[in-house]
Design an enzyme around this catalytic site. Structure first.
Site, PDB file in Angstrom:
ATOM      1  N   HIS A  53      -6.677  -6.386   0.919  1.00 22.08           N
ATOM      2  CA  HIS A  53      -5.666  -5.503   0.758  1.00 22.08           C
ATOM      3  C   HIS A  53      -4.491  -5.653   1.279  1.00 22.08           C
ATOM      4  O   HIS A  53      -3.304  -5.699   0.605  1.00 22.08           O
ATOM      5  CB  HIS A  53      -6.125  -4.292   1.397  1.00 22.08           C
ATOM      6  N   ASP A 109      -9.642  -6.645  -2.551  1.00 18.53           N
ATOM      7  CA  ASP A 109      -9.253  -5.406  -1.887  1.00 18.53           C
ATOM      8  C   ASP A 109     -10.367  -4.297  -1.167  1.00 18.53           C
ATOM      9  O   ASP A 109     -10.874  -3.879  -2.191  1.00 18.53           O
ATOM     10  CB  ASP A 109      -8.216  -4.643  -2.989  1.00 18.53           C
ATOM     11  N   SER A 141       1.031  -1.129   0.109  1.00 20.59           N
ATOM     12  CA  SER A 141       0.139   0.089  -0.068  1.00 20.59           C
ATOM     13  C   SER A 141       0.835   1.142  -0.093  1.00 20.59           C
ATOM     14  O   SER A 141       1.601   1.545  -1.041  1.00 20.59           O
ATOM     15  CB  SER A 141      -1.059   0.023   1.087  1.00 20.59           C
TER      16      SER A 141
END
Length: 249
Positions: A220, A190, A91
């Site tokens: 995610h 996600d 991320s």
């Protein structure tokens, strides 16, 4: 809260791992252990403002600080004598790793569920507030106090995310110039960002050697749980194809 920075010193091949927004290197600990077992040296620093008991600490930092954290991590390994370095991140960590790919001499780089195309349409604000509220509850704040704190936190969070997206937009035009090897991992389930932007990122890397992995059931945080095990195998396979030390792996 103790610093959760990871540094596993093993072989001469070095891997930087960067964690996600609001999290710690625990995100990537199991992946780091798998890399260590395969004789890689792994460094996963705690990004500025993260890993503390007060979520408001995050509001003192932004992408400019996290970019510097990435640059410091790269310099740390260089000063330790590691010549060949790769960089990956989950991320927000993937944004940091991508910055290093564009600005430093890394052997390869990669992203795990990273918004490196666009960060505007995401569920990050909603999920951040849930996390923020939980942290404040654990700290003993009343419901009324938390409501006031959340109201004050919202514009600060927006400022951080706007700054992050503005920075991402400066990186996008540079992707066509990347000629090295890039790993992209993305979970199909996600819950934070649009998973399909991973395909857009792949398509933007027109001159790179891209190793793209789509995990249908992956959330995610694809570095943990069952998907994390798959990711470990795929990343180790990717790393084994690189020309370390002139081709000796």
């Amino acid at each position: 809260m103790r610093d959760r920075t990871i540094f596993f010193e093993k072989g001469p091949r070095a891997v930087l791992l960067f964690h996600a927004f609001t999290s710690t290197p625990n995100d990537v600990r199991s992946l780091a252990r798998a890399l260590e077992r395969a004789d890689y040296t792994v460094y996963a620093p705690t990004l500025s403002g993260h890993g503390t008991e007060n979520p408001d600490d995050l509001f003192n930092y932004g992408i400019e600080d996290w970019k510097k954290d990435g640059e410091k991590a790269y310099k740390f390994l260089k000063e330790k004598g590691y010549e060949e370095i790769t960089a990956f991140g989950l991320s927000l960590g993937g944004v940091v790793a991508t910055h290093l790919m564009l600005t430093k001499n890394v052997l390869a780089a990669g992203t795990f569920s990273s918004p490196v195309i666009d960060n505007q349409e995401s569920h990050v604000p909603k999920n951040f507030m849930i996390w923020y509220e939980n942290m404040k509850e654990q700290a003993g704040y009343s419901r009324e106090e938390i409501a006031g704190l959340k109201t004050a936190a919202e514009p600060q969070l927006k400022m951080i995310l706007t700054g992050l997206n503005d920075f991402i937009q400066t990186m996008v035009p540079q992707y066509k110039n990347v000629e090295g090897s890039v790993f992209i991992g993305q979970g199909g389930r996600d819950e934070m960002i649009n998973p399909h932007q991973s395909g857009e990122y792949r398509d933007a890397l027109v001159n790179a050697n891209v190793d793209f992995h789509w995990y249908d059931e992956g959330p995610h945080s694809i570095t943990t749980g069952p998907t994390g095990k798959e990711l470990q195998v795929d990343l180790l396979s990717f790393l084994s194809t690189l020309e370390w030390n002139g081709g000796n792996t």
